[in-house]
Design an enzyme around this catalytic site. Structure first.
Site, short mmCIF file in Angstrom:
data_model
loop_
_atom_site.label_atom_id
_atom_site.label_comp_id
_atom_site.label_asym_id
_atom_site.label_seq_id
_atom_site.Cartn_x
_atom_site.Cartn_y
_atom_site.Cartn_z
N GLY A 17 39.02 37.68 41.75
CA GLY A 17 40.02 37.78 42.81
C GLY A 17 39.62 37.08 44.16
O GLY A 17 39.06 36.19 44.51
N TYR A 152 46.52 54.68 47.96
CA TYR A 152 46.36 53.14 48.44
C TYR A 152 46.67 52.90 49.92
O TYR A 152 45.82 52.21 50.53
CB TYR A 152 46.94 52.38 47.38
CG TYR A 152 46.56 50.66 47.64
CD1 TYR A 152 45.38 50.30 47.11
CD2 TYR A 152 47.34 49.80 48.13
CE1 TYR A 152 44.82 49.06 47.26
CE2 TYR A 152 46.96 48.77 48.42
CZ TYR A 152 45.74 48.07 47.88
OH TYR A 152 45.51 46.65 47.96
N LYS A 156 44.43 51.95 53.02
CA LYS A 156 44.27 50.47 53.79
C LYS A 156 44.58 50.75 55.06
O LYS A 156 44.51 50.02 55.92
CB LYS A 156 45.54 49.78 53.10
CG LYS A 156 44.94 49.27 51.62
CD LYS A 156 43.49 48.52 51.65
CE LYS A 156 43.06 47.99 50.31
NZ LYS A 156 41.92 47.36 50.40
N PRO A 190 43.32 39.48 39.25
CA PRO A 190 43.29 40.28 38.21
C PRO A 190 43.70 41.80 38.45
O PRO A 190 44.39 42.47 37.84
CB PRO A 190 41.66 40.54 37.92
CG PRO A 190 41.19 39.20 38.01
CD PRO A 190 41.95 38.67 39.45
P1 NAP Z 1 40.19 42.19 42.03
O1 NAP Z 1 40.41 41.03 41.44
O2 NAP Z 1 40.38 43.77 41.04
O3 NAP Z 1 38.65 42.04 42.54
C1 NAP Z 1 38.04 43.54 43.17
C2 NAP Z 1 36.55 43.23 42.77
O4 NAP Z 1 35.93 44.39 43.40
C3 NAP Z 1 36.32 43.42 41.39
O5 NAP Z 1 35.08 42.73 40.94
C4 NAP Z 1 35.85 44.94 41.12
O6 NAP Z 1 34.97 45.25 40.08
C5 NAP Z 1 35.08 45.22 42.50
N1 NAP Z 1 35.11 46.54 42.80
C6 NAP Z 1 35.96 47.46 42.67
N2 NAP Z 1 35.18 48.78 43.04
C7 NAP Z 1 33.96 48.33 43.43
C8 NAP Z 1 32.86 49.40 43.91
N3 NAP Z 1 32.99 50.57 44.08
N4 NAP Z 1 31.76 48.59 44.16
C9 NAP Z 1 31.58 47.20 44.30
N5 NAP Z 1 32.61 46.69 43.66
C10 NAP Z 1 33.77 47.17 43.71
O7 NAP Z 1 40.97 42.56 43.27
P2 NAP Z 1 41.69 41.52 44.38
O8 NAP Z 1 43.06 41.65 44.02
O9 NAP Z 1 40.81 40.31 44.34
O10 NAP Z 1 41.57 42.58 45.57
C11 NAP Z 1 40.55 42.46 46.61
C12 NAP Z 1 40.95 43.15 47.84
O11 NAP Z 1 41.93 42.77 48.45
C13 NAP Z 1 40.87 44.47 47.50
O12 NAP Z 1 40.31 45.52 48.78
C14 NAP Z 1 42.33 44.86 47.41
O13 NAP Z 1 42.80 46.02 47.70
C15 NAP Z 1 42.94 43.95 48.55
N6 NAP Z 1 44.46 43.33 48.18
C16 NAP Z 1 44.70 42.79 47.21
C17 NAP Z 1 45.89 42.35 47.00
C18 NAP Z 1 46.60 41.52 45.93
O14 NAP Z 1 47.85 41.59 45.71
N7 NAP Z 1 45.69 41.16 44.89
C19 NAP Z 1 46.92 42.62 48.07
C20 NAP Z 1 46.70 43.19 49.24
C21 NAP Z 1 45.17 43.62 49.43
P3 NAP Z 1 35.36 45.74 38.80
O15 NAP Z 1 36.30 44.80 38.18
O16 NAP Z 1 34.47 46.45 37.91
O17 NAP Z 1 36.69 46.98 39.31
#
Ligand code: NAP
Length: 253
Positions: A17, A152, A156, A190
């Site tokens: 992501g 969450y 945040k 994802p």
């Molecule tokens: P993502 O695709 O699920 O990627 C998150 C990554 O972090 C995954 O590879 C995950 O591994 C890893 N991870 C989770 N827990 C971990 C841990 N304890 N130690 C090390 N790695 C860990 O999520 P994303 O959407 O890119 O989100 C990235 C960030 O942006 C997050 O902080 C999320 O809260 C924030 N965010 C996302 C969105 C959105 O709409 N996507 C919006 C606002 C903020 P696993 O696959 O093994 O869990």
């Protein structure tokens, strides 16, 4: 293509992501990137795509010992540390009545404790490098309430104010280390796919996510990664303690 030339970056959550997108854009702009994630297969795949000199290091962001090891290995292998992108995160969507204490601790352990430990771990090597930039992934859910996500939102919101505290301490101490938070709305990753596919009507859920932003679409990973490159680069040298929304106008309403 040289906006962060020669700088060394750790990107947590870099296997997937937004973190993956940040690793790719930072590498494209000349940084040497350490992808740090608990997903070893996915993290190694990203590094294989990026090629030399980029590295994968396994990290559970909730482990203080893990952070010490990854920071020490980064400095040993790549010589310095200039940039930290805290992108690892998890989400659970349940309202307050359905959220358990275990859910609360799990979410806050990764999203809040993980960012705290990361900020703490990089100060010494960044000081040694003459300065640095820490970029923390918060969310629009760190700025406004979401009824289905109390844990969450709390995690945040913690990232938002932790960021400002770190920024003030580093500035007043003369460290030349900046710390900023980034607040995306729905980004096509994802994590968002899991929420959409878990809804009773996924097509309807995707449409609702698209309509949530006045710009009328979900964000793409690069919409966030371009902002992260700016914050990582010297172009943002007077920007610290800031909270920057990348949300298609959602929080302007
Ligand atoms: P993502 O695709 O699920 O990627 C998150 C990554 O972090 C995954 O590879 C995950 O591994 C890893 N991870 C989770 N827990 C971990 C841990 N304890 N130690 C090390 N790695 C860990 O999520 P994303 O959407 O890119 O989100 C990235 C960030 O942006 C997050 O902080 C999320 O809260 C924030 N965010 C996302 C969105 C959105 O709409 N996507 C919006 C606002 C903020 P696993 O696959 O093994 O869990």
């Amino acid at each position: 293509m040289h906006r962060v030339e020669g700088k060394v970056a750790i990107v947590t959550g870099g296997a997937s992501g937004i973190g993956r997108g940040c690793a790719r854009r930072l590498a494209a702009e000349g940084a040497h990137v350490v992808v740090a994630d608990r997903d070893e297969v996915g993290g190694q795949r990203v590094v294989d795509e990026l090629g030399t000199p980029h590295r994968f290091l396994a990290l559970d962001v909730t482990s203080e010992a893990g952070w010490k090891r990854v920071v020490a290995e980064t400095v040993k292998q790549l010589g310095r540390l200039d940039i930290l992108v805290n992108a690892a995160g998890i989400a659970i969507f349940k309202d307050i009545e359905r959220t358990t204490l275990e859910d609360w601790r799990l979410i806050n352990g990764v999203n809040s404790d993980g960012v705290f430990l990361g900020c703490k771990a990089v100060l010494v090597p960044m000081k040694a490098a003459g300065g640095g930039s820490i970029i923390n992934l918060s969310s629009v859910a760190g700025l406004i309430g979401v009824a289905d996500a109390p844990a969450y939102c709390a995690s945040k919101g913690a990232v938002r104010l932790l960021t400002k505290s770190v920024a003030l301490h580093a500035a007043r101490s003369g460290y030349n280390i900046r710390c900023n938070s980034v607040h995306p709305s729905f980004i096509d990753t994802p994590m968002c796919d899991a929420v959409i596919n878990g809804a009773p009507d996924p097509a309807k859920a995707r449409k609702a996510f698209e309509r949530a932003a006045p710009l009328g679409r979900m964000g793409q990973v690069d919409d966030v990664a371009h902002l992260v490159v700016y914050l990582a680069s010297d172009e943002s040298r007077f920007v610290t303690g800031a909270e920057i929304a990348v949300d298609g106008g959602l929080t302007a309403m």
